[in-house]
Design a protein around this motif. Structure first.
Motif, PDB file in Angstrom:
ATOM      1  N   SER A   1       7.653  45.196  13.633  1.00 57.05           N
ATOM      2  CA  SER A   1       6.911  46.408  13.962  1.00 57.05           C
ATOM      3  C   SER A   1       7.647  47.145  15.073  1.00 57.05           C
ATOM      4  O   SER A   1       8.100  46.530  16.039  1.00 57.05           O
ATOM      5  CB  SER A   1       5.491  46.071  14.418  1.00 57.05           C
ATOM      6  N   THR A   2       7.760  48.441  14.927  1.00 57.41           N
ATOM      7  CA  THR A   2       8.459  49.235  15.947  1.00 57.41           C
ATOM      8  C   THR A   2       7.519  50.155  16.706  1.00 57.41           C
ATOM      9  O   THR A   2       7.970  50.987  17.496  1.00 57.41           O
ATOM     10  CB  THR A   2       9.576  50.072  15.290  1.00 57.41           C
ATOM     11  N   ASP A   3       6.235  50.012  16.496  1.00 62.93           N
ATOM     12  CA  ASP A   3       5.247  50.876  17.155  1.00 62.93           C
ATOM     13  C   ASP A   3       4.368  50.057  18.100  1.00 62.93           C
ATOM     14  O   ASP A   3       4.087  48.886  17.852  1.00 62.93           O
ATOM     15  CB  ASP A   3       4.362  51.563  16.113  1.00 62.93           C
TER      16      ASP A   3
ATOM     17  N   GLY B   1      13.359  53.603  12.864  1.00 62.19           N
ATOM     18  CA  GLY B   1      12.437  52.893  13.732  1.00 62.19           C
ATOM     19  C   GLY B   1      12.962  52.654  15.132  1.00 62.19           C
ATOM     20  O   GLY B   1      12.192  52.310  16.036  1.00 62.19           O
TER      21      GLY B   1
ATOM     22  N   ALA C   1      11.417  55.081  17.772  1.00 64.58           N
ATOM     23  CA  ALA C   1      10.011  54.763  18.043  1.00 64.58           C
ATOM     24  C   ALA C   1       9.911  53.528  18.921  1.00 64.58           C
ATOM     25  O   ALA C   1       9.080  53.461  19.839  1.00 64.58           O
ATOM     26  CB  ALA C   1       9.256  54.553  16.734  1.00 64.58           C
TER      27      ALA C   1
ATOM     28  N   ALA D   1       8.317  53.094  22.712  1.00 65.52           N
ATOM     29  CA  ALA D   1       7.311  52.093  23.078  1.00 65.52           C
ATOM     30  C   ALA D   1       7.766  51.285  24.276  1.00 65.52           C
ATOM     31  O   ALA D   1       6.974  50.969  25.175  1.00 65.52           O
ATOM     32  CB  ALA D   1       7.022  51.176  21.890  1.00 65.52           C
TER      33      ALA D   1
END
Length: 461
Positions: free
Chosen positions: A314-316, A341, A344, A348
């Motif tokens: 996951s990159t979020d 990604g 992003a 984060a």
């Protein structure tokens, strides 16, 4: 943290029991203690289902706060956002039951709450305070040991087990596991001979101790004994590789030994057979990412594998930005695939770099600067990548991982420096490997790269 009473007679807790290591506990249920012992052994050995055993312990005594507390601690040591969220639920149950808990058990809840709140440094201080009073509290030791690793605290990786070992005896349940923890701490602190002795002693006491096997494996890695390391893992494969939750990481080390002798085909086979099928945990994805990136640096075409791996990260936020060490590897996976990604994820991490939590500090000091340097590398900005990696490399231990894992930073720096035309710098950095690894095929490969000699390009699919 506030504790309040369950509607339950406190007289039930009037007769205290002890666990098999003499630590006081508030349950009067022998069945609950038995299930707790099974859970602890699973946590230490990575065999069996510790969470299921903890659920059975709670079922045997629904009013025992320590069962959900240990469950929370176990979930916290996974080091991920989602399991930390689950840990908070378990902690709420423990707090609700804590009025009749023993002082030791209440102290555990406070320590675990600090970890759940993101203050991993304070949590380790609180777990150590428990060990001052109850040095055979193996849960407190294990939780602190793993968070010492996550925080890159090699000093306490070594000293924490050393502080309690004199209060244990070899016939105490789980003594061998404590010796294995001591072995790993000694290795990460550079005491290789002592680490190997302690690790071998732990394995002799309990052959099915993957952490101790892993500690000795690290010694072989750090000393450049890649053939002996491969033989060590192979000779114990039945003890660590079958139905064991830690096996993926020992397979990571098996692949590293193949890479040290430049057998990239064998490393790919380990990846495809043992690492590629697992991606349930960030710890597993970290190892997959690290092997593929090392292969990429050696000129092996692993783009299709990176594309498959990229989809598991996951990159979020909030998953991204939770732990800087994991975030860096997620970014590397993005770069190894098509780069999607990466921006992003950097955003984060940037959002996570302000504040006072342990991860915010690690992200600010190490994770984000390294991520930006890797991003520059992925964009072909070789000088920028070289400068960024060089600036942070010596403090990279501050965001956790082992020496072997963080070697990915140095290997990438070597490649970036060569591509930037900084061959003298690359040679200067490579010289660090001479005391232990000057004769390995991998070091010879980098000598050829740096000197400009022709190197064979490896394109295994």
């Amino acid at each position: 943290m506030a504790y309040f009473n369950e509607d339950r007679a406190s007289s039930v807790r009037s007769t205290m029991r002890q666990d098999p290591r003499g630590c006081p506990t508030s349950t009067v249920s022998a069945a609950a203690i038995e299930q707790m012992e099974q859970a602890l052994e699973s946590m230490l050995s990575y065999f069996g289902d510790a969470l299921a055993a903890l659920d059975r312990a709670q079922a045997a005594d629904p009013g025992w706060a320590h069962a959900p507390m240990v469950k929370a601690g176990l979930l916290l040591t996974v080091g991920e956002y989602e399991t930390t969220r689950q840990a908070r639920v378990a902690l709420a149950t423990a707090a609700r039951l804590a009025a009749n808990a023993h002082e030791r058990e209440k102290a555990h809840i406070i320590a675990a709450q600090a970890a759940a709140d993101g203050n991993w440094d304070r949590a380790c201080e609180l777990w150590d305070a428990i060990l001052v009073q109850w040095p055979r509290d193996v849960a407190a030791l294990l939780f602190a040991h793993l968070f010492d690793f996550y925080r890159g605290d090699a000093l306490n990786l070594k000293r924490r087990p050393q502080r309690v070992l004199p209060r244990w005896s070899p016939d105490s349940p789980f003594y061998g596991y404590v010796l294995g923890m001591a072995a790993f701490g000694l290795e990460e602190s550079g005491h290789y001979c002592e680490a190997e002795d302690a690790g071998r002693a732990a394995v002799a006491m309990n052959p099915r101790d993957p952490w101790a096997i892993h500690a000795v494996t690290h010694v072989f890695e750090m000393q450049g004994r890649h053939r002996a390391g491969a033989e060590w893992l192979d000779s114990h494969v039945e003890d660590w590789a079958v139905d064991n939750g830690f096996s993926f990481h020992n397979w990571f080390h098996a692949a590293l030994f193949q890479l040290e002798k430049m057998d990239t085909q064998a490393a790919l086979e380990v990846y495809d057979a043992q690492l590629a099928p697992v991606a349930d945990m960030a710890l597993q994805r970290v190892d997959r990412t690290a092997i593929l990136w090392r292969l990429k640096l050696l000129g092996v075409d692993v783009a299709s594998r990176f594309a498959a791996l990229r989809g598991t990260w996951s990159t979020d936020a909030p998953t991204a930005g939770f732990y800087a060490f994991n975030d860096l590897h997620a970014l590397i996976a993005c770069i190894g695939a098509d780069g999607s990604g990466a921006d992003a994820l950097l955003a984060a991490m940037a959002n996570a770099a302000s504040g006072g939590s342990s991860n915010e500090r690690m992200t600010r000091k190490v994770g984000l600067p390294l991520a930006r340097a890797f991003r520059a590398y992925g964009a072909g900005r070789w000088s920028e990548a070289t400068e960024g990696l060089l600036r942070v490399r010596d403090s990279a231990h501050l965001f956790g991982g082992s020496h072997a894992q963080r070697d990915i930073v140095t290997l990438t720096l070597l490649d970036a420096a060569v591509r930037a035309g900084e061959r003298r710098l690359a040679a200067h950095i490579l010289a660090e490997r001479h005391p232990a690894k000057q004769h390995t095929p991998l070091t010879a490969f980098w000598h050829r790269r740096i000197s400009g000699a022709k190197t064979q390009r490896l394109d295994y699919q």
